[in-house]
Design a protein around this motif. Structure first.
Motif, short mmCIF file in Angstrom:
data_model
loop_
_atom_site.label_atom_id
_atom_site.label_comp_id
_atom_site.label_asym_id
_atom_site.label_seq_id
_atom_site.Cartn_x
_atom_site.Cartn_y
_atom_site.Cartn_z
N ARG A 171 78.47 9.70 33.38
CA ARG A 171 77.62 10.78 33.88
C ARG A 171 78.41 11.99 34.36
O ARG A 171 78.12 13.13 34.01
N TRP A 186 73.76 11.91 27.03
CA TRP A 186 74.24 10.79 27.84
C TRP A 186 73.95 9.49 27.09
O TRP A 186 72.80 9.08 26.95
N GLY A 189 72.65 6.17 29.25
CA GLY A 189 72.29 6.65 30.59
C GLY A 189 70.85 6.37 30.97
O GLY A 189 70.12 5.66 30.26
N SER A 194 69.37 11.75 34.89
CA SER A 194 70.21 12.36 33.85
C SER A 194 70.47 13.84 34.10
O SER A 194 69.55 14.63 34.32
#
Length: 224
Positions: A171, A186, A189, A194
């Motif tokens: 991240r 991502w 993720g 996000s």
């Protein structure tokens, strides 16, 4: 569609081009832990504490070891990447198909060494899909998420931020890319937290979000 600049697709390596179920990064991580223990003569708990502090201050264990203990980077990188990559990383024909269909150049941008990245790409069967590998040596050991290597990468490739897409599993490493104006993805993720433009379970699903990246407004540096 006429683009203002040829798209550049930038990929992190570990846990991005292969799924986290592949245990390669865990093996490298264990060797980093072992190196710290042996080099500093400390027990596992102390080594983890040292690594945590180095990661917070420098982004990598290596940079902390270089700064505080004069560790030669080549020695460190050879030790931690001494893992049997072909035995661990299976070919990913689906990754090859995805990369070959992208409308632009592809590069790897990793905090690992360039030789290690080459071995991983060879095992995955996608070496010839990559225009270049930009590893920790290229970064002058100033790793992601420091803004410095991102700017250096853009300069080296001649790419504009708005025509660049960056896939990453960490991240924090997405933040400088987004601040520069890249389209960020991502991998693995969570939507709720996000900072990226898109979230994917697997990098091979990238074609599903390309329409958002290739919008003229994004490529030409408009709204993001």
């Amino acid at each position: 569609m006429t683009l203002a600049s040829e798209p550049l697709f930038i990929f992190d390596l570990d846990n991005t081009l292969y799924p986290p179920e592949v245990k390669l990064w865990r093996m490298v991580d264990a060797r980093i832990e072992r190196y710290v223990q042996e080099k500093l003569g400390v027990d596992p708990d102390a080594a983890r504490h040292v690594r945590k502090s180095f990661l917070k201050e420098f982004g990598t264990t290596l940079r902390g070891l270089m700064h505080y203990h004069g560790v030669p980077p080549v020695e460190y990188l050879e030790f931690v990447h001494d893992v049997p990559v072909p035995e661990i990383v299976p070919p990913r024909p689906e990754l090859r198909r995805m990369l070959s269909g992208l409308p632009g150049r592809c590069v790897v941008f990793t905090n690992g060494s360039e030789s290690y990245a080459q071995r991983v790409l060879d095992a995955l069967g996608v070496s010839d899909q990559m225009e270049g590998i930009y590893g920790i040596e290229f970064m002058e050991y100033i790793a992601k998420p420091s803004p410095y290597p991102y700017a250096k990468l853009l300069k080296a490739t001649g790419a504009t931020p708005s025509a660049s897409l960056f896939c990453e599993d960490v991240r924090e490493n997405l933040l400088p890319a987004r601040e520069l104006g890249m389209f960020t993805v991502w991998v693995g993720g969570e939507e709720e937290s996000s900072p990226a433009h898109a979230v994917l379970g697997d990098v091979c699903d990238l074609p599903g979000v390309l329409h958002r990246f290739l919008e003229p407004e994004f490529i030409e540096g408009g709204s993001r």
